[in-house]
Design a protein around this motif. Structure first.
Motif, PDB file in Angstrom:
ATOM      1  N   ARG A 173      28.665  36.294  43.128  1.00 45.59           N
ATOM      2  CA  ARG A 173      28.727  37.280  42.047  1.00 45.59           C
ATOM      3  C   ARG A 173      27.447  37.310  41.231  1.00 45.59           C
ATOM      4  NH1 ARG A 173      33.307  36.884  37.723  1.00 45.59           N
ATOM      5  NH2 ARG A 173      32.001  38.216  36.475  1.00 45.59           N
ATOM      6  N   HIS A 215      34.049  50.103  43.031  1.00 45.49           N
ATOM      7  CA  HIS A 215      34.963  49.487  42.080  1.00 45.49           C
ATOM      8  C   HIS A 215      34.714  47.975  42.062  1.00 45.49           C
ATOM      9  CE1 HIS A 215      38.746  48.518  40.113  1.00 45.49           C
ATOM     10  NE2 HIS A 215      38.923  49.813  39.888  1.00 45.49           N
ATOM     11  N   PRO A 216      33.787  47.508  41.213  1.00 47.00           N
ATOM     12  CA  PRO A 216      33.416  46.086  41.224  1.00 47.00           C
ATOM     13  C   PRO A 216      34.570  45.088  41.035  1.00 47.00           C
ATOM     14  CG  PRO A 216      31.788  47.335  40.022  1.00 47.00           C
ATOM     15  CD  PRO A 216      32.914  48.278  40.318  1.00 47.00           C
ATOM     16  N   PRO A 217      35.543  45.317  40.127  1.00 46.60           N
ATOM     17  CA  PRO A 217      36.630  44.339  40.021  1.00 46.60           C
ATOM     18  C   PRO A 217      37.455  44.226  41.309  1.00 46.60           C
ATOM     19  CG  PRO A 217      36.566  45.679  38.054  1.00 46.60           C
ATOM     20  CD  PRO A 217      35.623  46.306  39.034  1.00 46.60           C
ATOM     21  N   LEU A 218      37.700  45.341  41.963  1.00 44.51           N
ATOM     22  CA  LEU A 218      38.431  45.315  43.227  1.00 44.51           C
ATOM     23  C   LEU A 218      37.610  44.610  44.304  1.00 44.51           C
ATOM     24  CD1 LEU A 218      40.949  46.248  44.754  1.00 44.51           C
ATOM     25  CD2 LEU A 218      39.735  48.356  45.275  1.00 44.51           C
ATOM     26  N   TYR A 224      25.447  45.706  42.755  1.00 39.33           N
ATOM     27  CA  TYR A 224      26.713  46.267  42.297  1.00 39.33           C
ATOM     28  C   TYR A 224      26.642  47.780  42.125  1.00 39.33           C
ATOM     29  CZ  TYR A 224      29.449  42.069  41.451  1.00 39.33           C
ATOM     30  OH  TYR A 224      30.183  40.934  41.609  1.00 39.33           O
ATOM     31  N   ASN A 255      35.336  42.272  43.759  1.00 34.04           N
ATOM     32  CA  ASN A 255      35.316  40.849  43.431  1.00 34.04           C
ATOM     33  C   ASN A 255      36.607  40.156  43.864  1.00 34.04           C
ATOM     34  OD1 ASN A 255      32.753  40.797  42.328  1.00 34.04           O
ATOM     35  ND2 ASN A 255      33.497  41.331  40.290  1.00 34.04           N
ATOM     36  N   THR A 256      37.734  40.810  43.662  1.00 37.70           N
ATOM     37  CA  THR A 256      39.008  40.242  44.081  1.00 37.70           C
ATOM     38  C   THR A 256      39.076  40.099  45.595  1.00 37.70           C
ATOM     39  OG1 THR A 256      40.070  41.265  42.167  1.00 37.70           O
ATOM     40  CG2 THR A 256      41.506  40.511  43.951  1.00 37.70           C
TER      41      THR A 256
END
Length: 65
Positions: A30, A44-47, A39, A49-50
């Protein structure tokens, strides 16, 4: 047989150790993605990252079996 992780007399499941290892690798990736500004190509960065964390965790679990 899978053995528990013993930390000061507290028995922890092996998945917790795998999750911690995956978290360390995930944080490094990250940080690298943020510093190289990659990035901007991710919708969709949070998606992302998950999904990256789940992939790393699954790779660690599969390779330790």
């Amino acid at each position: 047989m899978i053995k528990e992780i013993n930390i000061a007399g507290v028995l922890l499941p092996p998945l917790m150790g795998y999750a911690f290892a995956a978290m360390i690798i995930w944080l490094v990736l990250r940080f690298t993605l943020a510093r190289t500004n990659l990035y901007r190509f991710i919708w969709h960065p949070p998606l992302f990252n998950t999904a990256l964390y789940v992939i790393l965790l699954s790779i660690i679990v599969v390779t330790t079996l």
